[in-house]
Design a protein around this motif. Structure first.
Motif, PDB file in Angstrom:
ATOM      1  N   SER A  50      10.008 -25.559 135.094  1.00  0.00           N
ATOM      2  CA  SER A  50      10.109 -25.149 133.556  1.00  0.00           C
ATOM      3  C   SER A  50       8.825 -25.666 132.711  1.00  0.00           C
ATOM      4  O   SER A  50       8.361 -25.028 131.961  1.00  0.00           O
ATOM      5  N   ALA A  51       8.352 -26.877 133.343  1.00  0.00           N
ATOM      6  CA  ALA A  51       7.162 -27.102 132.702  1.00  0.00           C
ATOM      7  C   ALA A  51       5.926 -26.422 133.108  1.00  0.00           C
ATOM      8  O   ALA A  51       5.083 -25.925 132.222  1.00  0.00           O
ATOM      9  N   LEU A  52       5.720 -25.820 134.215  1.00  0.00           N
ATOM     10  CA  LEU A  52       4.652 -25.088 134.716  1.00  0.00           C
ATOM     11  C   LEU A  52       4.917 -23.773 134.022  1.00  0.00           C
ATOM     12  O   LEU A  52       3.953 -23.258 133.398  1.00  0.00           O
ATOM     13  N   GLY A  53       6.104 -23.254 133.832  1.00  0.00           N
ATOM     14  CA  GLY A  53       6.313 -21.925 133.211  1.00  0.00           C
ATOM     15  C   GLY A  53       5.999 -21.921 131.587  1.00  0.00           C
ATOM     16  O   GLY A  53       5.589 -20.932 131.120  1.00  0.00           O
ATOM     17  N   LEU A  54       6.373 -23.152 131.128  1.00  0.00           N
ATOM     18  CA  LEU A  54       5.897 -23.209 129.669  1.00  0.00           C
ATOM     19  C   LEU A  54       4.516 -23.329 129.651  1.00  0.00           C
ATOM     20  O   LEU A  54       3.978 -22.675 128.680  1.00  0.00           O
ATOM     21  N   LEU A  55       3.716 -23.980 130.457  1.00  0.00           N
ATOM     22  CA  LEU A  55       2.424 -24.072 130.220  1.00  0.00           C
ATOM     23  C   LEU A  55       1.603 -22.610 130.502  1.00  0.00           C
ATOM     24  O   LEU A  55       0.735 -22.222 129.714  1.00  0.00           O
ATOM     25  N   ASN A  56       2.300 -21.817 131.377  1.00  0.00           N
ATOM     26  CA  ASN A  56       1.770 -20.595 131.493  1.00  0.00           C
ATOM     27  C   ASN A  56       2.039 -19.549 130.501  1.00  0.00           C
ATOM     28  O   ASN A  56       1.205 -18.680 130.212  1.00  0.00           O
ATOM     29  N   THR A  57       3.113 -19.785 129.691  1.00  0.00           N
ATOM     30  CA  THR A  57       3.425 -18.967 128.500  1.00  0.00           C
ATOM     31  C   THR A  57       2.248 -19.374 127.172  1.00  0.00           C
ATOM     32  O   THR A  57       2.081 -18.594 126.539  1.00  0.00           O
ATOM     33  N   ARG A  58       1.680 -20.752 127.291  1.00  0.00           N
ATOM     34  CA  ARG A  58       1.080 -21.102 126.287  1.00  0.00           C
ATOM     35  C   ARG A  58      -0.537 -20.583 126.382  1.00  0.00           C
ATOM     36  O   ARG A  58      -1.231 -20.325 125.405  1.00  0.00           O
ATOM     37  N   ARG A  59      -0.612 -20.011 127.735  1.00  0.00           N
ATOM     38  CA  ARG A  59      -2.135 -19.620 127.903  1.00  0.00           C
ATOM     39  C   ARG A  59      -2.186 -17.970 127.394  1.00  0.00           C
ATOM     40  O   ARG A  59      -1.172 -17.287 127.503  1.00  0.00           O
ATOM     41  N   LEU A  60      -3.275 -17.558 127.187  1.00  0.00           N
ATOM     42  CA  LEU A  60      -3.590 -16.218 126.603  1.00  0.00           C
ATOM     43  C   LEU A  60      -3.540 -15.340 127.959  1.00  0.00           C
ATOM     44  O   LEU A  60      -4.068 -15.774 128.701  1.00  0.00           O
ATOM     45  N   GLY A 119       3.495 -10.692 126.691  1.00  0.00           N
ATOM     46  CA  GLY A 119       4.420 -11.879 126.198  1.00  0.00           C
ATOM     47  C   GLY A 119       5.316 -12.266 127.377  1.00  0.00           C
ATOM     48  O   GLY A 119       5.057 -12.009 128.509  1.00  0.00           O
ATOM     49  N   TYR A 120       6.692 -12.685 126.909  1.00  0.00           N
ATOM     50  CA  TYR A 120       7.532 -12.984 127.509  1.00  0.00           C
ATOM     51  C   TYR A 120       8.926 -12.900 126.797  1.00  0.00           C
ATOM     52  O   TYR A 120       8.753 -12.762 125.434  1.00  0.00           O
ATOM     53  N   TRP A 121      10.041 -12.707 127.464  1.00  0.00           N
ATOM     54  CA  TRP A 121      11.254 -12.600 126.813  1.00  0.00           C
ATOM     55  C   TRP A 121      12.139 -13.877 126.953  1.00  0.00           C
ATOM     56  O   TRP A 121      12.191 -14.465 128.084  1.00  0.00           O
ATOM     57  N   GLY A 122      13.148 -14.359 125.907  1.00  0.00           N
ATOM     58  CA  GLY A 122      14.109 -15.425 126.180  1.00  0.00           C
ATOM     59  C   GLY A 122      13.165 -16.690 126.557  1.00  0.00           C
ATOM     60  O   GLY A 122      12.196 -16.997 125.605  1.00  0.00           O
ATOM     61  N   PRO A 123      13.495 -17.462 127.550  1.00  0.00           N
ATOM     62  CA  PRO A 123      12.954 -18.765 127.774  1.00  0.00           C
ATOM     63  C   PRO A 123      11.360 -18.479 127.900  1.00  0.00           C
ATOM     64  O   PRO A 123      10.775 -17.579 128.477  1.00  0.00           O
ATOM     65  N   PRO A 124      10.805 -19.524 127.282  1.00  0.00           N
ATOM     66  CA  PRO A 124       9.220 -19.669 127.356  1.00  0.00           C
ATOM     67  C   PRO A 124       8.841 -20.010 128.665  1.00  0.00           C
ATOM     68  O   PRO A 124       8.658 -21.475 128.816  1.00  0.00           O
ATOM     69  N   LYS A 125       8.871 -19.106 129.703  1.00  0.00           N
ATOM     70  CA  LYS A 125       8.774 -19.586 131.102  1.00  0.00           C
ATOM     71  C   LYS A 125       8.154 -18.500 131.758  1.00  0.00           C
ATOM     72  O   LYS A 125       8.749 -17.519 131.923  1.00  0.00           O
ATOM     73  N   ARG A 126       7.059 -18.723 132.417  1.00  0.00           N
ATOM     74  CA  ARG A 126       6.585 -17.747 133.425  1.00  0.00           C
ATOM     75  C   ARG A 126       6.053 -18.348 134.771  1.00  0.00           C
ATOM     76  O   ARG A 126       5.281 -19.321 134.811  1.00  0.00           O
ATOM     77  N   VAL A 127       6.863 -18.204 135.869  1.00  0.00           N
ATOM     78  CA  VAL A 127       6.331 -18.747 137.185  1.00  0.00           C
ATOM     79  C   VAL A 127       6.085 -17.525 138.153  1.00  0.00           C
ATOM     80  O   VAL A 127       6.886 -16.861 138.567  1.00  0.00           O
ATOM     81  N   ALA A 128       5.035 -17.291 138.846  1.00  0.00           N
ATOM     82  CA  ALA A 128       4.830 -16.341 139.855  1.00  0.00           C
ATOM     83  C   ALA A 128       4.907 -14.978 139.330  1.00  0.00           C
ATOM     84  O   ALA A 128       5.060 -14.047 140.099  1.00  0.00           O
ATOM     85  N   ALA A 129       4.767 -14.892 137.972  1.00  0.00           N
ATOM     86  CA  ALA A 129       4.730 -13.520 137.591  1.00  0.00           C
ATOM     87  C   ALA A 129       3.769 -13.561 136.065  1.00  0.00           C
ATOM     88  O   ALA A 129       4.255 -13.829 135.016  1.00  0.00           O
ATOM     89  N   PRO A 130       2.566 -13.814 136.237  1.00  0.00           N
ATOM     90  CA  PRO A 130       1.711 -14.008 135.130  1.00  0.00           C
ATOM     91  C   PRO A 130       1.768 -12.983 134.206  1.00  0.00           C
ATOM     92  O   PRO A 130       1.552 -11.549 134.460  1.00  0.00           O
TER      93      PRO A 130
END
Length: 369
Positions: A113-123, A347-358
């Motif tokens: 979840s921490a990694l996914g949050l970091l990934n969503t903060r990146r452009l 962008g992303y939907w719902g949880p601010p989380k992206r893992v293995a799907a940049p």
């Protein structure tokens, strides 16, 4: 109320599977978090019912993060149970494994979840895609399309982030910008100022938009008017013709695959989108939010379909489940004579989380096959 009950039940299930195998300090911490998450996650999905902006945005952000964390926790708990079942069937003592895995499951969920949050903060990074079109004339060789999709402007994606996306798209110096739906998760009255930076998109032939399913959830009539006000051309089962050195490129767009459930006149129809198009067009490109429009697009005679919607699954393990609903998850694919490109979303939907799907901004380049 049903959503809160469901949340309580699945959180209780995780508690019953993990807490008995944990020592007291970690068990207390996990139990406290599960109690908070059971309430916070559904509140995040319905934040506007409990508060007004900006408090509703803060509540939504916290609740959606909790939802993303619990999603990983739930799946990892199920995976742990399968592992323990396999060990039991093999007749191997599992007491040590049960205790160790009960500690590791929450830690791995937090890490993901921490990694996914970091990934969503990146452009979103630019992804270069070359699409070979048979018979494409020299005049259209190298024609470039910048695709942005699934921005999902809402409580955790705001105007500042959209401005950065626009700046990155403009730096690509493309011929055309395609926005393939799901730009918002809320009404124009709240999110209009945050979508406004899209008016600054620059290209030689303009920006074009097709609806996604979330436009219909958020009030499609108002949003279509707002998108047009920003100077972006909306394509609802229609097309435009772009000419270069006497050669013509048809760019068409359809409403979302499920749009007719909200607006009967918006039934997605690739054949209608081509009606009246020049028969001698060198290439035909379709903008369609969902990949499952591709079968009809191939029958209609398109050369390329550009889509989004899937987010590439967004985060593990959902990246493996997209194919249950869509023919393609991400990337460039072939269906008959049709190329289909599916973006993982900007962008992303719902949880601010992206893992293995940049996330991505896509630059598609048409070339002669």
């Amino acid at each position: 109320m049903r959503l809160f009950i469901l949340s309580a039940l699945v959180h209780l299930l995780v508690a019953l599977r993990l807490l008995p195998d944990l020592q007291m300090p970690p068990a207390i911490a996990l139990a406290a978090w599960l109690a908070v998450s059971a309430v916070l996650a559904p509140m995040g999905m319905m934040a506007r019912r409990f508060a007004r902006p900006p408090r509703s945005d803060w509540l939504a952000a916290a609740g959606l993060f909790a939802l993303g964390l619990f999603s990983s926790l739930f799946v990892l708990t199920l995976g742990r149970d399968l592992l323990l079942l396999a060990v039991f069937l093999l007749g191997v003592p599992a007491a040590t494994l049960a205790e160790a895995s009960a500690r590791w499951v929450p830690l791995v969920a937090i890490g993901l979840s921490a990694l996914g949050l970091l990934n969503t903060r990146r452009l979103a990074r630019v992804k270069e895609v070359v699409v070979p079109i048979e018979g494409l004339p020299a005049a259209l060789h190298g024609f470039t399309i910048a695709q942005i999709t699934d921005l999902h402007v809402g409580p955790t994606i705001r105007g500042r982030h959209i401005r950065r996306i626009v700046e990155r798209v403009n730096a690509l110096d493309v011929d055309l910008v395609a926005i393939t739906g799901d730009i918002v998760d809320g009404p124009v009255s709240e999110l209009g100022p945050h979508v406004a930076p899209l008016a600054g998109l620059q290209s030689r032939h303009g920006s074009f938009f097709v609806t996604g399913n979330h436009e219909y959830y958020a009030g499609h009539v108002a949003w279509l008017a707002e998108v047009r006000r920003l100077g972006i051309r909306v394509l609802l089962n229609e097309h435009v013709v772009i000419e270069r050195e006497g050669q013509r490129l048809v760019v068409a767009g359809v409403a979302d695959y499920m749009a007719h459930h909200f607006e009967p006149s918006h039934r997605s129809d690739p054949h209608a989108a081509l009606r009246g198009a020049p028969a001698d067009a060198a290439a035909r490109v379709l903008l369609a939010h969902q990949p499952r429009s591709s079968a009809a697009a191939e029958r209609a005679g398109f050369d390329l379909q550009i889509s989004g919607h899937t987010h590439g699954g967004q985060f593990f393990p959902w990246i493996f489940f997209v194919r249950l609903q869509q023919p393609f998850t991400a990337g460039l694919h072939r269906l008959g004579r049709l190329w289909v490109y599916v973006s993982r979303g900007t962008g992303y939907w719902g949880p601010p989380k992206r893992v293995a799907a940049p996330s991505e901004i896509t630059r598609l380049r048409l070339v002669t096959a």
